[in-house]
Design a protein around this motif. Sequence first.
Motif, PDB file in Angstrom:
ATOM      1  N   HIS A 145       0.819  -1.221   0.000  1.00 51.88           N
ATOM      2  CA  HIS A 145       0.000   0.000   0.000  1.00 51.88           C
ATOM      3  C   HIS A 145       0.852   1.270   0.000  1.00 51.88           C
ATOM      4  CE1 HIS A 145      -3.105  -2.880   0.888  1.00 51.88           C
ATOM      5  NE2 HIS A 145      -2.661  -3.108   2.098  1.00 51.88           N
ATOM      6  N   CYS A 158       1.472   3.965  -1.401  1.00 54.87           N
ATOM      7  CA  CYS A 158       1.022   4.975  -2.354  1.00 54.87           C
ATOM      8  C   CYS A 158       1.278   6.383  -1.848  1.00 54.87           C
ATOM      9  CB  CYS A 158      -0.470   4.798  -2.642  1.00 54.87           C
ATOM     10  SG  CYS A 158      -0.808   3.580  -3.925  1.00 54.87           S
ATOM     11  N   TYR A 197       1.239  -2.035  -4.837  1.00 58.04           N
ATOM     12  CA  TYR A 197       0.013  -1.261  -4.924  1.00 58.04           C
ATOM     13  C   TYR A 197      -1.214  -2.169  -4.949  1.00 58.04           C
ATOM     14  CZ  TYR A 197       3.308   2.303  -6.592  1.00 58.04           C
ATOM     15  OH  TYR A 197       4.363   3.173  -6.723  1.00 58.04           O
ATOM     16  N   TRP A 219      -6.052   3.114  -6.939  1.00 58.35           N
ATOM     17  CA  TRP A 219      -5.375   3.603  -8.128  1.00 58.35           C
ATOM     18  C   TRP A 219      -6.127   4.676  -8.893  1.00 58.35           C
ATOM     19  CZ3 TRP A 219      -4.398  -2.006 -10.092  1.00 58.35           C
ATOM     20  CH2 TRP A 219      -3.402  -2.599  -9.306  1.00 58.35           C
ATOM     21  N   CYS A 273       0.275   7.039  -5.399  1.00 62.62           N
ATOM     22  CA  CYS A 273       0.854   5.955  -6.195  1.00 62.62           C
ATOM     23  C   CYS A 273       1.747   6.497  -7.318  1.00 62.62           C
ATOM     24  CB  CYS A 273      -0.209   5.045  -6.771  1.00 62.62           C
ATOM     25  SG  CYS A 273      -1.163   4.148  -5.537  1.00 62.62           S
ATOM     26  N   THR A 330       3.647   5.630  -9.574  1.00 62.35           N
ATOM     27  CA  THR A 330       4.039   4.445 -10.347  1.00 62.35           C
ATOM     28  C   THR A 330       5.090   4.764 -11.407  1.00 62.35           C
ATOM     29  OG1 THR A 330       1.717   3.808 -10.095  1.00 62.35           O
ATOM     30  CG2 THR A 330       3.092   2.438 -11.517  1.00 62.35           C
TER      31      THR A 330
END
Length: 585
Positions: free
Chosen positions: A414, A416, A435, A440, A462, A464
């Motif tokens: 988690h 994020c 994640y 998201w 997040c 990413t």
Amino acid sequence: MSAHLRLVAPRIASKKLSSLLLVGAIASAYSFSLAAAPQAFVNAQVFTSDSSNLSAEAFVVEDGKFALVGSNKEVQAYIADHPGTVTEDMANQRIIPGLYDSHIHALSGGEEALFTCNFANDTDIPGLLKAVADCAAKTPAGSWIEGGAWGPGLQQQATANAADFLQKLDEAAQGHPLVLRDFSNHNVLVNSVAMTAANITPAEEQAFADLIVRDPQTQQMSGFFHEGAGMLVRRAVPGRTAAQYQMAMRKAVDTLHGYGIVGVKDSFAGDAEIDTYLALDNQGELNLHAALSIGWHAGKVTTEEDKAVFIARINAGNNNPEVNTRFSKIAVDGIPPTQTAAFIEPYLPAGNDNRGALEVTPEKLTEDLIWMDALGVTVQAHTVGDRAVRVMLDAVEATRKQNGNSGLRHDLAHACLVDPDDVARFAELNAVANYSPMFWFPSGLVDGMKALLGEERAGRYCATRSMIEAGAAPTAGSDWPVVASVNPWPGIEAFVTRQAPDGSRPGEQLWADQKVTLEQALVMFTMNGAKALRVEDRAGSITVGKAADFIVLDRDVFAIAPADIGNTQVRKTYFGGQPVYVQQQ
């Protein structure tokens, strides 16, 4: 998910299968050889997840592994040199490697599907009481009612008149002890019968004082227990039989295969998970790569007996190559809705100085991580708040200094809400951001985050793309059944669009700069997932010499609109070269 036929490929010790198996309803349309004859799949669109060659037209499977991956011409030459090769024309269908769920509670997911009392997390009090009454009517006398998952607003509604609510809950449960988890699986609601059965002592009440929600009028326990306090009641719930656990796991495996999932990292595994995974694997029924993160309560004083039990558990899978038990799970903090996630800056409103809380001191976390790393154990830490993330990264850094680079990829579940100063540290420390799909994209949950943390902090959700560009290898996991569905495809879509995959928030994006390509998203679910399970040398991509785990899709995900990715369905799932799922037409 479409209806499907469950297929189990029997395991033969030599791995050299020697007969022809026709499978039930699909026997007339499809058959596969269990002999050593190679299988060639031609005229396909193959995404390999192999960075050295991301695409192919065809491949050959022999003895459960990819023997050749390349062009149609190359595979046709192989077929000419190997008489008896079984050839299947894929008619331009899209094929990708089997998927990995890197954060899941699979046994619990199977249990919920078969045994528990389920309701939506936006259920109000009347709806909850009706659901409990309906479940009670079907529950055998003397049995507990278990289930979930209630949402973050229900506790506030119920505790406004806690005594009345608890009385109504007891009436709805009809004498059954009741324990219901919340949407996060961090908090529970129980009735009076369950609290009596749990026999909570005054000393235990005092020890968990901040985590036991009280009736504001009487100061009696309201039935709501946060975080670790829930174990005071959960410990009284009788375990299921081994046969029931295996039924639940079979159900979970069926569900996973239906979505193309061939590998899982099961988070916070105990004896039931260990025994059930190993039993199904020994019976040749698992057909999954599995890593079991053995639960470790780092926040308590650790005895030598605790360590001995832990070591016995991590060694349980030593003789099972597909069930790796040398993993662990540690909870570093809680969750934002209950303000138990640990942050560097306070929750809103400004001035209250509430920054949440760590469930383990940084010193104890570092001590335990150094010890586990030296044992060869990969740790997955629950780290929601940016302070918890930083403390875990600090522990990883201290572990690298103490033990050297073990090569173990400790991961932060988690992760994020990461402070910008800590994003690059993931790659530097070979740590993994894991994640989960419910976070998201724009949603009511994110709206709640913004109310607790402010637009700026909650909007940085997040990172990413930044993680990948810095050289990290983030992973993805459903957290099923905390999340209602294990379906990975809406999450894959959300990685690419940063929008709600159900179309519920048109025009909204969450940190659009962090969108990734479809290739990058699929790598997270394939090669990165295999790395998280420590099987990347033998699985995770369509590469010569690796296990022939692959899935056939109902659409070319590279040729459709990104907003359609979440609707993708799996036509066939192969594990070790054998079909374990075939979609019924």
